[in-house]
Scaffold this active site. Structure first.
Site, PDB file in Angstrom:
ATOM      1  N   ASP A  36       0.897  -1.799  -0.117  1.00  0.00           N
ATOM      2  CA  ASP A  36       0.272  -0.010   0.013  1.00  0.00           C
ATOM      3  C   ASP A  36       1.613   1.283  -0.286  1.00  0.00           C
ATOM      4  OD1 ASP A  36      -1.779  -2.011   0.637  1.00  0.00           O
ATOM      5  OD2 ASP A  36      -1.697  -1.612   2.703  1.00  0.00           O
ATOM      6  N   GLU A  48     -11.536  -0.396  -3.262  1.00  0.00           N
ATOM      7  CA  GLU A  48     -10.367   0.258  -2.023  1.00  0.00           C
ATOM      8  C   GLU A  48      -9.600   1.348  -2.657  1.00  0.00           C
ATOM      9  OE1 GLU A  48      -8.837  -2.708   0.417  1.00  0.00           O
ATOM     10  OE2 GLU A  48      -8.432  -3.896  -1.264  1.00  0.00           O
TER      11      GLU A  48
HETATM   12  O1  FUB Z   1      -3.441  -4.118   3.446  1.00  0.00           O
HETATM   13  C1  FUB Z   1      -4.513  -3.787   4.016  1.00  0.00           C
HETATM   14  C2  FUB Z   1      -5.355  -3.642   3.443  1.00  0.00           C
HETATM   15  O2  FUB Z   1      -4.978  -3.673   1.928  1.00  0.00           O
HETATM   16  C3  FUB Z   1      -5.227  -2.110   2.745  1.00  0.00           C
HETATM   17  O3  FUB Z   1      -6.181  -1.036   3.251  1.00  0.00           O
HETATM   18  C4  FUB Z   1      -5.767  -2.252   1.500  1.00  0.00           C
HETATM   19  O4  FUB Z   1      -5.902  -1.106   0.377  1.00  0.00           O
HETATM   20  C5  FUB Z   1      -5.462  -3.247   1.011  1.00  0.00           C
HETATM   21  O5  FUB Z   1      -4.271  -3.392   0.691  1.00  0.00           O
END
Ligand code: FUB
Length: 342
Positions: free
Chosen positions: A32, A242
């Protein structure tokens, strides 16, 4: 010479994969990546993955990260420096667990770290920590941002100096459990369950001048299709899941995000930070691993895509950040990137 046949037919083997780029660091697992240029150097604010005991599930319980480490690259292609622990969950009074994808911003001599974590009731909130050094350590505010919920904050500062936070995620990111204004622990596990209706989408709110509060109630980041209609919940190849990011190119606002269960990075373009944004396409094809999450940053005359895959571990919960150049066509569309060399 005697040759012995086993009787078995040779199985076709898939050719070894050739990755477009290599992990920036291999000493720790990172994901991320949110990139920012401060004083000419590239700072990367990633999640710090750990090999925890929790089994994988659809809500990401296996992403049980406990702290943040900041990365710094002084020149493109140069060594990546790994900073010390920048913030630990034990030093965040309101947070209980799961320090997910962070971002950072700078204003008036202070660096701000924005991070999602679950509170004691299991609801994701977005917290703030500050430092005078971009590598940290950061000191957490005692409370999360008032009115914050869900995950994946990305703070964009426009050329007029005004800052906006984009955030949210469905499934484990809990957007679907926050539709009434308060967190509903018994809400849907995935989305609205209404495939023909407008999809749940990211949120955006202007930040107050102090950078620690929303200046307004978060609004929807509306993504329209080619007919001007909002993308629908059943459109898994295109709808928001997301990993919000905002960047500007040639005066246009590029909102980019992950499609989660279909594993694309997509983008949509608008005329102002609030949108609406018109869907343009994928710009990164699926990587190794379930998640895909990125940032886009201009640095030293080029545009860079920071992303992550699971090349080092082969496990979704243990990811590694990477970096590659991103470029545009003459009409402003982004050239599609394949994370593998074919
Ligand atoms: O790394 C945890 C979660 O997985 C992140 O917040 C999301 O975007 C996904 O990458």
């Amino acid at each position: 010479l005697v040759s012995v046949s086993t009787g078995a037919l040779a199985q076709p083997t898939s050719p070894p994969k050739t990755y477009l780029s290599q992990p920036l660091v291999s000493e720790i697992y990172t994901a991320d990546p949110s990139g920012h240029v401060f004083d000419g150097k590239l700072y990367i604010y990633p999640s710090h993955d750990i090999d925890g005991p929790t089994a994988e599930d659809d809500l990401g319980a296996h992403f049980e990260m406990r702290d943040y480490r900041v990365l710094r690259v002084d020149t493109p292609g140069g060594k990546t420096v790994i900073g010390p622990v920048a913030l630990d969950v034990k030093d965040v009074p309101w947070a209980d667990r799961q320090m997910w994808a962070p971002d950072a911003a700078f204003k008036d001599g202070t660096y701000y770290l924005y991070f999602p974590a679950k509170d004691k009731a299991g609801a994701f909130r977005i917290g703030i920590a500050t430092s005078k050094d971009p590598m940290g350590p950061f000191k957490a505010n005692p409370q999360p941002i008032k009115g914050s919920f869900s995950i994946d904050p990305a703070v964009f500062t426009d050329t007029d100096g005004k800052s906006y936070m984009y955030f949210g995620g469905i499934w484990g990111g809990q957007l679907q459990r926050n539709t009434s204004g308060t967190y509903d622990p018994n809400g849907s596990k995935t989305d609205l369950g209404a495939d023909d209706k407008p999809a749940l989408t990211a949120k955006v709110a202007a930040m107050a001048p102090g950078m620690t509060e929303f200046a307004e109630t978060p609004r929807d980041v509306v993504i329209l299709d080619e007919n001007g209609k909002p993308l629908t919940g059943g459109d898994h190849d295109r709808r928001f899941f997301e990993a919000s990011w905002m960047h500007k190119h040639d005066g246009k606002y590029y909102f980019s995000y992950s499609t989660g269960d279909t594993h694309f990075l997509n983008y949509a373009v608008g005329d102002n930070p609030y949108g609406p944004f018109t869907y343009k396409g994928h710009f990164l094809l699926p990587v190794d691993g379930w998640t895909t999450h990125h940032s886009i940053v201009d640095w030293q005359g080029k545009t860079w895509l920071l992303y992550a895959d699971t090349q080092l571990s082969g496990q979704t919960r243990l990811r590694n950040v990477k970096m590659t150049e991103l470029s545009y066509n003459a009409d402003g569309t982004i050239k599609l990137i394949d994370p593998f060399v074919k």
